[in-house]
Design a protein around this motif. Structure first.
Motif, PDB file in Angstrom:
ATOM      1  N   ILE A 161       0.851  -1.190   0.000  1.00  0.00           N
ATOM      2  CA  ILE A 161       0.000   0.000   0.000  1.00  0.00           C
ATOM      3  C   ILE A 161       0.887   1.240   0.000  1.00  0.00           C
ATOM      4  O   ILE A 161       1.829   1.334   0.789  1.00  0.00           O
ATOM      5  CB  ILE A 161      -0.922  -0.009   1.235  1.00  0.00           C
ATOM      6  CG1 ILE A 161      -1.782  -1.258   1.240  1.00  0.00           C
ATOM      7  CG2 ILE A 161      -1.787   1.236   1.274  1.00  0.00           C
ATOM      8  CD1 ILE A 161      -2.585  -1.446   2.496  1.00  0.00           C
ATOM      9  N   PRO A 162       0.588   2.210  -0.863  1.00  0.00           N
ATOM     10  CA  PRO A 162       1.408   3.429  -0.886  1.00  0.00           C
ATOM     11  C   PRO A 162       1.290   4.219   0.418  1.00  0.00           C
ATOM     12  O   PRO A 162       0.267   4.152   1.121  1.00  0.00           O
ATOM     13  CB  PRO A 162       0.832   4.246  -2.044  1.00  0.00           C
ATOM     14  CG  PRO A 162      -0.059   3.332  -2.790  1.00  0.00           C
ATOM     15  CD  PRO A 162      -0.419   2.205  -1.898  1.00  0.00           C
ATOM     16  N   ILE A 163       2.324   4.972   0.728  1.00  0.00           N
ATOM     17  CA  ILE A 163       2.346   5.720   1.989  1.00  0.00           C
ATOM     18  C   ILE A 163       1.281   6.815   2.008  1.00  0.00           C
ATOM     19  O   ILE A 163       0.821   7.217   3.073  1.00  0.00           O
ATOM     20  CB  ILE A 163       3.748   6.288   2.264  1.00  0.00           C
ATOM     21  CG1 ILE A 163       3.829   6.779   3.711  1.00  0.00           C
ATOM     22  CG2 ILE A 163       4.084   7.383   1.289  1.00  0.00           C
ATOM     23  CD1 ILE A 163       5.209   7.055   4.194  1.00  0.00           C
ATOM     24  N   ALA A 164       0.871   7.285   0.836  1.00  0.00           N
ATOM     25  CA  ALA A 164      -0.152   8.330   0.795  1.00  0.00           C
ATOM     26  C   ALA A 164      -1.461   7.862   1.413  1.00  0.00           C
ATOM     27  O   ALA A 164      -2.165   8.651   2.059  1.00  0.00           O
ATOM     28  CB  ALA A 164      -0.381   8.774  -0.646  1.00  0.00           C
ATOM     29  N   HIS A 165      -1.786   6.589   1.262  1.00  0.00           N
ATOM     30  CA  HIS A 165      -3.015   6.066   1.867  1.00  0.00           C
ATOM     31  C   HIS A 165      -2.916   6.052   3.391  1.00  0.00           C
ATOM     32  O   HIS A 165      -3.877   6.375   4.089  1.00  0.00           O
ATOM     33  CB  HIS A 165      -3.312   4.665   1.344  1.00  0.00           C
ATOM     34  CG  HIS A 165      -3.677   4.655  -0.102  1.00  0.00           C
ATOM     35  ND1 HIS A 165      -3.312   3.625  -0.942  1.00  0.00           N
ATOM     36  CD2 HIS A 165      -4.342   5.536  -0.875  1.00  0.00           C
ATOM     37  CE1 HIS A 165      -3.759   3.874  -2.150  1.00  0.00           C
ATOM     38  NE2 HIS A 165      -4.383   5.039  -2.131  1.00  0.00           N
ATOM     39  N   TYR A 166      -1.751   5.666   3.899  1.00  0.00           N
ATOM     40  CA  TYR A 166      -1.543   5.698   5.347  1.00  0.00           C
ATOM     41  C   TYR A 166      -1.634   7.124   5.874  1.00  0.00           C
ATOM     42  O   TYR A 166      -2.235   7.377   6.928  1.00  0.00           O
ATOM     43  CB  TYR A 166      -0.178   5.119   5.719  1.00  0.00           C
ATOM     44  CG  TYR A 166      -0.077   3.625   5.549  1.00  0.00           C
ATOM     45  CD1 TYR A 166      -0.802   2.762   6.350  1.00  0.00           C
ATOM     46  CD2 TYR A 166       0.765   3.079   4.586  1.00  0.00           C
ATOM     47  CE1 TYR A 166      -0.703   1.389   6.207  1.00  0.00           C
ATOM     48  CE2 TYR A 166       0.868   1.717   4.423  1.00  0.00           C
ATOM     49  CZ  TYR A 166       0.135   0.882   5.239  1.00  0.00           C
ATOM     50  OH  TYR A 166       0.231  -0.468   5.089  1.00  0.00           O
ATOM     51  N   LEU A 167      -1.024   8.056   5.162  1.00  0.00           N
ATOM     52  CA  LEU A 167      -1.038   9.449   5.611  1.00  0.00           C
ATOM     53  C   LEU A 167      -2.441  10.037   5.561  1.00  0.00           C
ATOM     54  O   LEU A 167      -2.832  10.799   6.450  1.00  0.00           O
ATOM     55  CB  LEU A 167      -0.078  10.281   4.772  1.00  0.00           C
ATOM     56  CG  LEU A 167       1.397   9.929   4.915  1.00  0.00           C
ATOM     57  CD1 LEU A 167       2.238  10.812   4.020  1.00  0.00           C
ATOM     58  CD2 LEU A 167       1.835  10.045   6.350  1.00  0.00           C
ATOM     59  N   PHE A 168      -3.212   9.696   4.528  1.00  0.00           N
ATOM     60  CA  PHE A 168      -4.578  10.195   4.449  1.00  0.00           C
ATOM     61  C   PHE A 168      -5.430   9.630   5.587  1.00  0.00           C
ATOM     62  O   PHE A 168      -6.204  10.358   6.214  1.00  0.00           O
ATOM     63  CB  PHE A 168      -5.208   9.848   3.095  1.00  0.00           C
ATOM     64  CG  PHE A 168      -6.618  10.315   2.966  1.00  0.00           C
ATOM     65  CD1 PHE A 168      -6.898  11.659   2.774  1.00  0.00           C
ATOM     66  CD2 PHE A 168      -7.673   9.422   3.061  1.00  0.00           C
ATOM     67  CE1 PHE A 168      -8.211  12.099   2.681  1.00  0.00           C
ATOM     68  CE2 PHE A 168      -8.974   9.850   2.966  1.00  0.00           C
ATOM     69  CZ  PHE A 168      -9.251  11.196   2.776  1.00  0.00           C
ATOM     70  N   PHE A 169      -5.293   8.335   5.857  1.00  0.00           N
ATOM     71  CA  PHE A 169      -6.041   7.709   6.946  1.00  0.00           C
ATOM     72  C   PHE A 169      -5.645   8.312   8.288  1.00  0.00           C
ATOM     73  O   PHE A 169      -6.497   8.606   9.137  1.00  0.00           O
ATOM     74  CB  PHE A 169      -5.809   6.201   6.931  1.00  0.00           C
ATOM     75  CG  PHE A 169      -6.602   5.452   7.953  1.00  0.00           C
ATOM     76  CD1 PHE A 169      -7.985   5.462   7.928  1.00  0.00           C
ATOM     77  CD2 PHE A 169      -5.959   4.727   8.939  1.00  0.00           C
ATOM     78  CE1 PHE A 169      -8.717   4.766   8.876  1.00  0.00           C
ATOM     79  CE2 PHE A 169      -6.680   4.037   9.889  1.00  0.00           C
ATOM     80  CZ  PHE A 169      -8.068   4.056   9.856  1.00  0.00           C
TER      81      PHE A 169
END
Length: 70
Positions: free
Chosen positions: A2-10
């Motif tokens: 999973i890209p880090i952008a998804h973690y950051l958005f969550f």
């Protein structure tokens, strides 16, 4: 992976809900739950950057944050 952008958005979404809940609600229990959401969002952020850079420091701080919040 999973890209880090998804973690950051969550993480951002959890922190935003927690901050709004802490500012708007008047009940102490809800305020404590809101602070817990902010801490969880921060822990996700730390763990995401730790996995990105291959360092275990962020995951260690995330575990300490969960232990203190419990």
């Amino acid at each position: 992976m999973i890209p880090i952008a998804h973690y950051l958005f969550f993480s951002f979404a959890l922190m935003l809900v927690g901050i709004i809940g802490a500012l708007i609600r008047r009940d102490l229990i809800i305020k404590l739950f809101s602070v817990e959401l902010v801490l969880i969002g921060t822990s996700i952020n730390l763990a995401a950057f730790a996995s990105l850079f291959g360092d275990a420091g962020g995951q260690t701080f995330a575990i300490f944050t969960m232990a203190i919040a419990a």
